[in-house]
Scaffold this motif. Structure first.
Motif, PDB file in Angstrom:
ATOM      1  N   ILE A  85       0.839  -1.207   0.000  1.00 19.64           N
ATOM      2  CA  ILE A  85       0.000   0.000   0.000  1.00 19.64           C
ATOM      3  C   ILE A  85       0.872   1.254   0.000  1.00 19.64           C
ATOM      4  O   ILE A  85       0.615   2.220  -0.748  1.00 19.64           O
ATOM      5  N   GLN A  86       1.901   1.241   0.822  1.00 21.43           N
ATOM      6  CA  GLN A  86       2.797   2.393   0.854  1.00 21.43           C
ATOM      7  C   GLN A  86       3.498   2.593  -0.488  1.00 21.43           C
ATOM      8  O   GLN A  86       3.651   3.732  -0.962  1.00 21.43           O
ATOM      9  N   GLN A  87       3.912   1.472  -1.138  1.00 23.34           N
ATOM     10  CA  GLN A  87       4.560   1.590  -2.444  1.00 23.34           C
ATOM     11  C   GLN A  87       3.596   2.123  -3.489  1.00 23.34           C
ATOM     12  O   GLN A  87       3.962   2.961  -4.325  1.00 23.34           O
ATOM     13  N   ALA A  88       2.343   1.632  -3.452  1.00 22.81           N
ATOM     14  CA  ALA A  88       1.346   2.122  -4.403  1.00 22.81           C
ATOM     15  C   ALA A  88       1.074   3.609  -4.196  1.00 22.81           C
ATOM     16  O   ALA A  88       0.927   4.377  -5.166  1.00 22.81           O
ATOM     17  N   GLU A  89       0.991   4.031  -2.938  1.00 20.44           N
ATOM     18  CA  GLU A  89       0.775   5.447  -2.653  1.00 20.44           C
ATOM     19  C   GLU A  89       1.944   6.293  -3.149  1.00 20.44           C
ATOM     20  O   GLU A  89       1.755   7.389  -3.711  1.00 20.44           O
TER      21      GLU A  89
END
Length: 335
Positions: free
Chosen positions: A237-241
């Protein structure tokens, strides 16, 4: 008569002074206790301790205790250890406990352990009765990204041969934590850890974690296992954000570039229009010069006017629809 009384009192006073001085240097009660306990201590030894500013009770009482327990310890050893800053009573208690438990512990090793800052009596007790060290919650992440929390109980026994210079409980806890993290981190799924928690114990014990420490690890038991966060999904999720923010920044950069190019093109159009207007302004002046110089006749000028009128009429016809209504742009105040 008075002289005879004075001659009798003076020797008595001198004797009392001598007795007081003697008792101030010699703890007579302590010497009597040592003699009654079978400990051979001379009056001169007690006087020497007084002169060396050594409290005789801290030597005689532990010596009596050691002699009663059958330990081969003398007053010189105890006094030397006390002058070195050691705890004589603690060392004697440790020697007696080791002797009762059939542990090989000499006075020199016990004194060295005590001077090293360790509680030698507690170490002897731990050698006889193992101690359980409970680790705090240790967090590790399996390959599938699931966090696993583990509490382990380590049963250790003091190693008297490695107490001097050996690492303490903190090192044991750190090494066990390292083994847990390694075992869980190498598992393909957190489910395998939940199914076989003894895998952690076997892996940690196989690493020989007690080497270089003051303890001997007897067993490692997993007390509790808990499932924590989904670290893998959280990282995704952090990478996608982060990717989203990067894409938005790049899109904003392209938008700003397009707006800048649009403004540049508008400025270029306005500049070209200004050139056209400037060129059109030169036409009447050129025609006037042509008329004055004879290069353009009057009839040619009239023909030019007729062409302009004809062109204007055709333009008006083109702006008129089939109903005959002339479509013109309304004035600005009527928009």
């Amino acid at each position: 008569m008075g002289f005879d009384i004075l001659a009798l009192i003076v020797p008595i006073i001198l004797i009392l002074v001598v007795v007081v001085i003697f008792l101030s240097f010699v703890p007579l009660g302590l010497w009597i206790s040592a003699i009654s306990a079978g400990v051979k201590v001379s009056i001169f030894s007690l006087v020497g301790m007084r002169l060396r500013r050594v409290r005789a009770d801290k030597i005689i009482r532990p010596l009596i205790k050691a002699q009663k327990a059958g330990m081969n310890v003398n007053a010189n050893q105890l006094e030397s250890h006390l002058l070195s800053g050691g705890r004589v009573d603690n060392v004697v208690d440790a020697l007696i406990a080791a002797h009762r438990a059939n542990l090989d512990l000499s006075f020199e090793r016990a004194a060295a352990i005590d001077l090293a800052g360790r509680n030698v009596f507690e170490a002897v007790r731990m050698s006889v009765t193992p101690k359980i060290i409970e680790t705090p919650w240790i967090s590790a992440v399996a390959i599938d990204g699931i966090e696993v929390k583990v509490i382990a109980k380590v049963t250790v026994r003091a190693n008297l041969g490695r107490l001097v210079g050996g690492a303490g409980e903190e090192t044991i806890i750190a090494r066990v934590g390292e083994g847990i993290v390694t075992t869980v981190g190498s598992s393909q799924s957190h489910k395998s850890v939940l199914e076989n928690p003894d895998l952690i114990s076997r892996t940690v014990l196989a690493k020989g974690l007690d080497s270089g420490t003051a303890f001997e690890i007897l067993s490692i038991d997993i007390a509790d296992v808990d499932i924590g966060r989904n670290i893998g999904a959280h990282l995704q999720i952090q990478q996608a954000e982060a990717d989203k923010q990067i894409a938005q920044a790049k899109a904003e950069e392209r938008r700003a570039t397009a707006i800048a190019m649009e403004q540049e093109m508008k400025a270029e159009v306005e500049r070209m229009k200004a050139k056209v207007v400037e060129a059109e302004a030169q036409v009447p002046m050129a025609m006037a010069d042509a008329l004055r110089s004879g290069n353009l006749g009057v009839m040619d000028y009239y023909k030019f006017q007729n062409v302009q009128a004809d062109t204007k009429m055709k333009t008006n016809f083109a702006d008129t629809d089939l109903t005959g209504v002339l479509h013109k742009e309304p004035p600005k105040d009527q928009k």
